[in-house]
Design a protein around this motif. Structure first.
Motif: not given
Ligand code: W6P
Length: 466
Positions: A34, A37, A103, A105, A133, A136, A138
């Motif tokens: 996390t 993230n 990561l 998601g 990203t 993503t 969290m």
């Protein structure tokens, strides 16, 4: 120029608000997955926020944008922006399947610690080397498995599947170091902008500041508080020793009496030094001993310190340093309601005429002459604590507003002033962007709150009665 283009592109995305609740919940899952993230979210979000500030600094009215000091600050924002967008994305890490899906998601979303997803277009590889990203969340299904009870979190080694390869740690450390450098670069922003405003004021030969400049500075400094809060939170999560009451820089049990006590001691000390007094005006504090709520203690201490200094100065200057033994006490009263926590600071410093009230909140207001101002700013003497720069009050009000509070002054000219600090117990970050709040307001669940009453009257008194 590609940097200009990139800034322009990022500035076309709205910034994303983050609430205190999200940060607390997120910070309670501080494992590498996390944290990575968070790094991905921050890299993009900070780039967006910085690009907005570069643009704002370019669009200031009446030639304020052309002041050397304003350009200097704009350069820092552009530089930090550049470093963030150049920082490699998570895609640069060679990660195993489990961590990668964590990561990216891809797994089921865990709404509880869902960070705001970023703006989809930025996921375009053209702008971001990490397509992962882009959206993503969290949290996700795996995140709930990784949840470690709060009391065990600090003292047991991480489960085997959380032991990430060294390059993950390196990546995380590098990003944290980048944030530390960026935060430091922007330390002199307030003084430098202040100097720019003073130069500009001199150039246009006016003593009044237009509403637009006042509004700009309010938004600019509010944004700065938000950016530095996010950066500070990330750095703290990555570097500070865990503490049961802290999530990064947020103290989940900020004790109001303790913070008041500290601010009182500091303000009196500074006052005594400044006026060469043996004893500054007494300050009485009435506050429930056990009153606590989630907040950033540094923000509260800053607000209190600033107001107390103003009250102390008013009292000393009204009654005269020679009457050291007869200063009327300043009274600080803290009361907890259902929603609000209110702190009232009352002084008998003679008050302020109503006509001078609007000036109190402008960034031009100062008790010093212009030349003194210029010198003090040039010497980077901004912190000269009792100097009365005029930035302290508007900035403190921004700190109060940052978590949904406010600050008010009510004055009786000829007698004294009451300053009210209103804090929202259901704190959530609300940043101002014009008249509109960026952040949604997500209050804590009611169960989070409990109010404890002082056992006896003496628990409410300061100095403590033994
Ligand atoms: C004054 C002026 C002032 C500003 C802010 C807080 C308290 C006070 N007291 O006389």
């Amino acid at each position: 120029n590609s940097l200009v283009d990139k800034i322009h592109h990022y500035a076309s995305f709205p910034q994303t608000g983050v609430s205190l609740q999200q940060l607390v919940k997120f910070g309670q899952h501080p494992n590498q997955g996390t944290l990575l993230n968070a790094a991905a979210f921050l890299r993009e979000e900070l780039a967006i926020r910085l690009s907005h500030r570069v643009r704002d600094l370019q669009e200031l009215p009446d030639g304020l944008s052309e002041m050397e000091n304003v350009k200097l600050v704009r350069g820092w924002y552009a530089e930090s922006f550049d470093e963030l967008v150049k920082f490699p994305g998570l895609g640069s890490l060679s990660l195993n399947g489990e961590l990668r899906s964590l990561l990216s998601g891809g797994a089921k979303s865990n709404k509880q610690i869902n960070f705001p997803s970023s703006t989809p277009n930025l996921a375009d590889p053209k702008w971001s080397s990490t397509s992962s990203t882009g959206n993503t969340g969290m949290g996700n299904g795996n995140a709930s498995k990784m949840r470690i009870p709060i009391e065990r979190r600090y003292f047991s080694p991480p489960p085997a599947h959380l032991a990430y390869p060294p390059e993950v740690h390196e990546y995380n450390d590098k990003f944290t170091q980048l944030l530390q450098r960026i935060k430091q670069r922007h330390d002199p922003t307030v003084t430098t902008i202040a100097q720019g405003v003073l130069e500009w004021k001199k150039k246009i030969g006016g003593d009044v500041m237009g509403r637009d400049v006042q509004g700009f500075l309010d938004r600019f400094y509010m944004s700065r508080i938000g950016i530095r809060f996010l950066i500070g939170q990330h750095i703290a999560l990555n570097t500070l020793q865990p503490h049961p009451d802290y999530v990064g820089i947020i103290c989940t049990r900020t004790n109001v009496q303790d913070v008041c006590h500290e601010a009182i001691e500091n303000a009196r000390f500074v006052c005594e030094e400044h006026y060469a007094l043996y004893k500054g005006p007494p300050i009485q504090l009435l506050c429930p001993r056990d009153l606590h709520f989630p907040y950033v203690p540094g923000h509260l201490a800053h607000i209190l310190f600033e107001l107390l200094k103003n009250s102390l100065r008013a009292v000393v200057e009204r009654h005269g340093v020679e009457n050291e033994d007869d200063f009327p006490p300043i009274k600080v009263v803290v009361v907890e309601g259902k929603e609000d926590l209110t702190i009232k600071i009352s002084d008998e410093g003679g008050g302020i005429p109503r006509s001078a009230m609007p000036q109190i909140w402008t960034y031009m207001y100062t008790t010093m002459s212009e030349t003194q101002d210029m010198e003090a700013v040039a010497q980077n003497d901004f912190k000269a604590p009792m100097a009365g720069f005029g930035y302290g009050l508007p900035l403190s009000r921004l700190y109060a507003r940052f978590f949904g509070g406010d600050m008010r002054l009510i004055s009786m000219e000829g007698y004294g002033t009451d300053a009210y600090i209103h804090l929202n117990k259901l704190s959530s970050s609300r940043e101002y962007r014009g008249a509109r709040m960026v952040d949604g307001i997500s209050a804590y669940g009611k169960s989070f709150w409990y109010c404890r009453r002082a056992a006896t009257m003496k628990d409410w008194l300061y100095p403590p009665v033994s």
